[in-house]
Design a protein around this motif. Structure first.
Motif, PDB file in Angstrom:
ATOM      1  N   LEU A 130       0.849  -1.197   0.000  1.00 58.84           N
ATOM      2  CA  LEU A 130       0.000   0.000   0.000  1.00 58.84           C
ATOM      3  C   LEU A 130       0.881   1.242   0.000  1.00 58.84           C
ATOM      4  O   LEU A 130       1.981   1.222   0.550  1.00 58.84           O
ATOM      5  CB  LEU A 130      -0.900   0.022   1.244  1.00 58.84           C
ATOM      6  CG  LEU A 130      -1.927  -1.098   1.346  1.00 58.84           C
ATOM      7  CD1 LEU A 130      -2.661  -1.016   2.682  1.00 58.84           C
ATOM      8  CD2 LEU A 130      -2.924  -1.031   0.190  1.00 58.84           C
ATOM      9  N   PRO A 131       0.396   2.350  -0.575  1.00 59.21           N
ATOM     10  CA  PRO A 131       1.187   3.582  -0.534  1.00 59.21           C
ATOM     11  C   PRO A 131       1.292   4.085   0.905  1.00 59.21           C
ATOM     12  O   PRO A 131       0.421   3.819   1.736  1.00 59.21           O
ATOM     13  CB  PRO A 131       0.401   4.549  -1.414  1.00 59.21           C
ATOM     14  CG  PRO A 131      -0.970   3.980  -1.515  1.00 59.21           C
ATOM     15  CD  PRO A 131      -0.853   2.511  -1.292  1.00 59.21           C
ATOM     16  N   GLY A 132       2.330   4.820   1.216  1.00 55.91           N
ATOM     17  CA  GLY A 132       2.522   5.366   2.558  1.00 55.91           C
ATOM     18  C   GLY A 132       1.511   6.457   2.868  1.00 55.91           C
ATOM     19  O   GLY A 132       0.834   6.982   1.988  1.00 55.91           O
ATOM     20  N   SER A 133       1.421   6.792   4.158  1.00 57.35           N
ATOM     21  CA  SER A 133       0.551   7.884   4.605  1.00 57.35           C
ATOM     22  C   SER A 133       1.169   8.497   5.859  1.00 57.35           C
ATOM     23  O   SER A 133       2.070   7.910   6.473  1.00 57.35           O
ATOM     24  CB  SER A 133      -0.863   7.379   4.903  1.00 57.35           C
ATOM     25  OG  SER A 133      -0.880   6.630   6.094  1.00 57.35           O
ATOM     26  N   GLY A 134       0.663   9.635   6.260  1.00 51.79           N
ATOM     27  CA  GLY A 134       1.158  10.280   7.469  1.00 51.79           C
ATOM     28  C   GLY A 134       0.878   9.465   8.721  1.00 51.79           C
ATOM     29  O   GLY A 134       1.607   9.560   9.709  1.00 51.79           O
ATOM     30  N   ARG A 135      -0.145   8.671   8.726  1.00 52.99           N
ATOM     31  CA  ARG A 135      -0.518   7.869   9.887  1.00 52.99           C
ATOM     32  C   ARG A 135       0.181   6.517   9.892  1.00 52.99           C
ATOM     33  O   ARG A 135       0.501   5.973  10.949  1.00 52.99           O
ATOM     34  CB  ARG A 135      -2.027   7.670   9.909  1.00 52.99           C
ATOM     35  CG  ARG A 135      -2.491   6.880  11.104  1.00 52.99           C
ATOM     36  CD  ARG A 135      -3.985   6.845  11.178  1.00 52.99           C
ATOM     37  NE  ARG A 135      -4.423   6.049  12.305  1.00 52.99           N
ATOM     38  CZ  ARG A 135      -5.669   5.932  12.673  1.00 52.99           C
ATOM     39  NH1 ARG A 135      -6.603   6.557  12.012  1.00 52.99           N
ATOM     40  NH2 ARG A 135      -5.986   5.186  13.704  1.00 52.99           N
ATOM     41  N   THR A 137       0.733   2.713  10.137  1.00 53.66           N
ATOM     42  CA  THR A 137       0.010   1.589  10.731  1.00 53.66           C
ATOM     43  C   THR A 137      -0.463   1.870  12.152  1.00 53.66           C
ATOM     44  O   THR A 137      -0.936   0.962  12.839  1.00 53.66           O
ATOM     45  CB  THR A 137       0.898   0.328  10.738  1.00 53.66           C
ATOM     46  OG1 THR A 137       2.090   0.610  11.471  1.00 53.66           O
ATOM     47  CG2 THR A 137       1.233  -0.112   9.322  1.00 53.66           C
ATOM     48  N   ASP A 138      -0.336   3.125  12.614  1.00 58.17           N
ATOM     49  CA  ASP A 138      -0.803   3.452  13.971  1.00 58.17           C
ATOM     50  C   ASP A 138      -2.292   3.189  14.084  1.00 58.17           C
ATOM     51  O   ASP A 138      -3.068   3.577  13.218  1.00 58.17           O
ATOM     52  CB  ASP A 138      -0.512   4.918  14.304  1.00 58.17           C
ATOM     53  CG  ASP A 138       0.969   5.192  14.483  1.00 58.17           C
ATOM     54  OD1 ASP A 138       1.727   4.216  14.639  1.00 58.17           O
ATOM     55  OD2 ASP A 138       1.353   6.371  14.470  1.00 58.17           O
ATOM     56  N   GLY A 139      -2.705   2.566  15.188  1.00 55.63           N
ATOM     57  CA  GLY A 139      -4.104   2.199  15.403  1.00 55.63           C
ATOM     58  C   GLY A 139      -4.786   3.074  16.417  1.00 55.63           C
ATOM     59  O   GLY A 139      -4.521   4.276  16.501  1.00 55.63           O
ATOM     60  N   PHE A 140      -5.627   2.466  17.237  1.00 50.35           N
ATOM     61  CA  PHE A 140      -6.356   3.182  18.283  1.00 50.35           C
ATOM     62  C   PHE A 140      -5.409   4.034  19.096  1.00 50.35           C
ATOM     63  O   PHE A 140      -4.336   3.590  19.500  1.00 50.35           O
ATOM     64  CB  PHE A 140      -7.026   2.202  19.248  1.00 50.35           C
ATOM     65  CG  PHE A 140      -8.482   1.987  18.999  1.00 50.35           C
ATOM     66  CD1 PHE A 140      -9.294   3.014  18.554  1.00 50.35           C
ATOM     67  CD2 PHE A 140      -9.030   0.758  19.231  1.00 50.35           C
ATOM     68  CE1 PHE A 140     -10.650   2.797  18.347  1.00 50.35           C
ATOM     69  CE2 PHE A 140     -10.376   0.519  19.025  1.00 50.35           C
ATOM     70  CZ  PHE A 140     -11.181   1.550  18.572  1.00 50.35           C
ATOM     71  N   GLY A 141      -5.800   5.258  19.363  1.00 47.03           N
ATOM     72  CA  GLY A 141      -4.972   6.131  20.182  1.00 47.03           C
ATOM     73  C   GLY A 141      -3.748   6.639  19.474  1.00 47.03           C
ATOM     74  O   GLY A 141      -2.792   7.075  20.113  1.00 47.03           O
ATOM     75  N   SER A 142      -3.752   6.589  18.138  1.00 44.37           N
ATOM     76  CA  SER A 142      -2.557   6.975  17.394  1.00 44.37           C
ATOM     77  C   SER A 142      -2.191   8.450  17.571  1.00 44.37           C
ATOM     78  O   SER A 142      -1.063   8.841  17.351  1.00 44.37           O
ATOM     79  CB  SER A 142      -2.727   6.666  15.914  1.00 44.37           C
ATOM     80  OG  SER A 142      -3.782   7.442  15.369  1.00 44.37           O
ATOM     81  N   THR A 143      -3.142   9.271  18.009  1.00 46.08           N
ATOM     82  CA  THR A 143      -2.867  10.694  18.212  1.00 46.08           C
ATOM     83  C   THR A 143      -2.302  10.945  19.597  1.00 46.08           C
ATOM     84  O   THR A 143      -1.863  12.055  19.893  1.00 46.08           O
ATOM     85  CB  THR A 143      -4.139  11.542  18.054  1.00 46.08           C
ATOM     86  OG1 THR A 143      -5.081  11.129  19.061  1.00 46.08           O
ATOM     87  CG2 THR A 143      -4.740  11.395  16.676  1.00 46.08           C
ATOM     88  N   GLY A 144      -2.371   9.943  20.461  1.00 44.54           N
ATOM     89  CA  GLY A 144      -1.907  10.130  21.839  1.00 44.54           C
ATOM     90  C   GLY A 144      -2.933  10.846  22.703  1.00 44.54           C
ATOM     91  O   GLY A 144      -2.672  11.225  23.831  1.00 44.54           O
ATOM     92  N   ARG A 145      -4.167  11.028  22.183  1.00 48.86           N
ATOM     93  CA  ARG A 145      -5.209  11.741  22.924  1.00 48.86           C
ATOM     94  C   ARG A 145      -6.385  10.851  23.244  1.00 48.86           C
ATOM     95  O   ARG A 145      -7.530  11.276  23.177  1.00 48.86           O
ATOM     96  CB  ARG A 145      -5.686  12.945  22.087  1.00 48.86           C
ATOM     97  CG  ARG A 145      -4.626  13.995  21.926  1.00 48.86           C
ATOM     98  CD  ARG A 145      -5.161  15.115  21.100  1.00 48.86           C
ATOM     99  NE  ARG A 145      -4.891  14.758  19.707  1.00 48.86           N
ATOM    100  CZ  ARG A 145      -4.968  15.578  18.697  1.00 48.86           C
ATOM    101  NH1 ARG A 145      -5.371  16.808  18.888  1.00 48.86           N
ATOM    102  NH2 ARG A 145      -4.668  15.204  17.475  1.00 48.86           N
ATOM    103  N   VAL A 146      -6.166   9.630  23.599  1.00 43.87           N
ATOM    104  CA  VAL A 146      -7.271   8.712  23.862  1.00 43.87           C
ATOM    105  C   VAL A 146      -7.995   9.068  25.117  1.00 43.87           C
ATOM    106  O   VAL A 146      -7.629   9.476  26.092  1.00 43.87           O
ATOM    107  CB  VAL A 146      -6.764   7.250  23.941  1.00 43.87           C
ATOM    108  CG1 VAL A 146      -7.880   6.327  24.369  1.00 43.87           C
ATOM    109  CG2 VAL A 146      -6.219   6.841  22.617  1.00 43.87           C
TER     110      VAL A 146
END
Length: 146
Positions: A130-135, A137-146
């Motif tokens: 798959l092409p890359g993205s800014g995110r 393979t980060d999953g749940f809570g990937s923003t660190g703001r869960v």
């Protein structure tokens, strides 16, 4: 913009879906039966209607926020998906999340909302990478703001 949705009243005593206010996305749908949900209980609740959607549309059945905040009642599979080809009765899987109080609904009580949306049909293309993205393979809570 509007889309024509054919509706069949399976129970002549229940009202058709209705938008409560101008600009509402969801039309209220009602219970066709009297029912009481004990704490933690779930039940399949008939609405007394069936619909026919044009190809390329879906009906999404959403819980009512007022029932959730006031009584802890929601839908188990929210939103419920009604495909364009389905012609059976719309039924809701309601659950009472309250720990101590039963909740009763009378025939004709508003219990859910029907949202009609246009959908795209996907063409699934298998690839080795798959092409890359800014995110990534980060999953749940990937923003660190869960």
């Amino acid at each position: 913009m509007s889309v024509k949705v054919l509706i069949k009243r399976l129970d002549p005593g229940v009202p058709l879906p209705i938008y409560a206010k101008g600009g509402d996305a969801g039309a209220d749908i009602v219970s066709a039966v009297d029912i009481t949900l004990a704490p933690g209980e779930r039940a399949l609740v008939p609405t007394g209607i069936s619909i026919a959607l044009p190809d390329g549309y879906v009906a999404l059945v959403h819980p009512r926020s007022g029932l959730a905040i006031k009584h802890g009642v929601t839908m188990v599979n929210a939103p419920g998906t009604v495909d364009a080809g389905y012609r059976g009765e719309l039924k809701l899987i309601l659950i009472n999340h309250d720990r101590s109080e039963s909740v009763s609904f009378k025939r004709g009580d508003r219990v859910a909302q029907l949202v009609i949306q246009q959908v795209e049909r996907a063409e699934f293309i298998e690839v080795q990478e798959l092409p890359g993205s800014g995110r990534g393979t980060d999953g749940f809570g990937s923003t660190g703001r869960v």
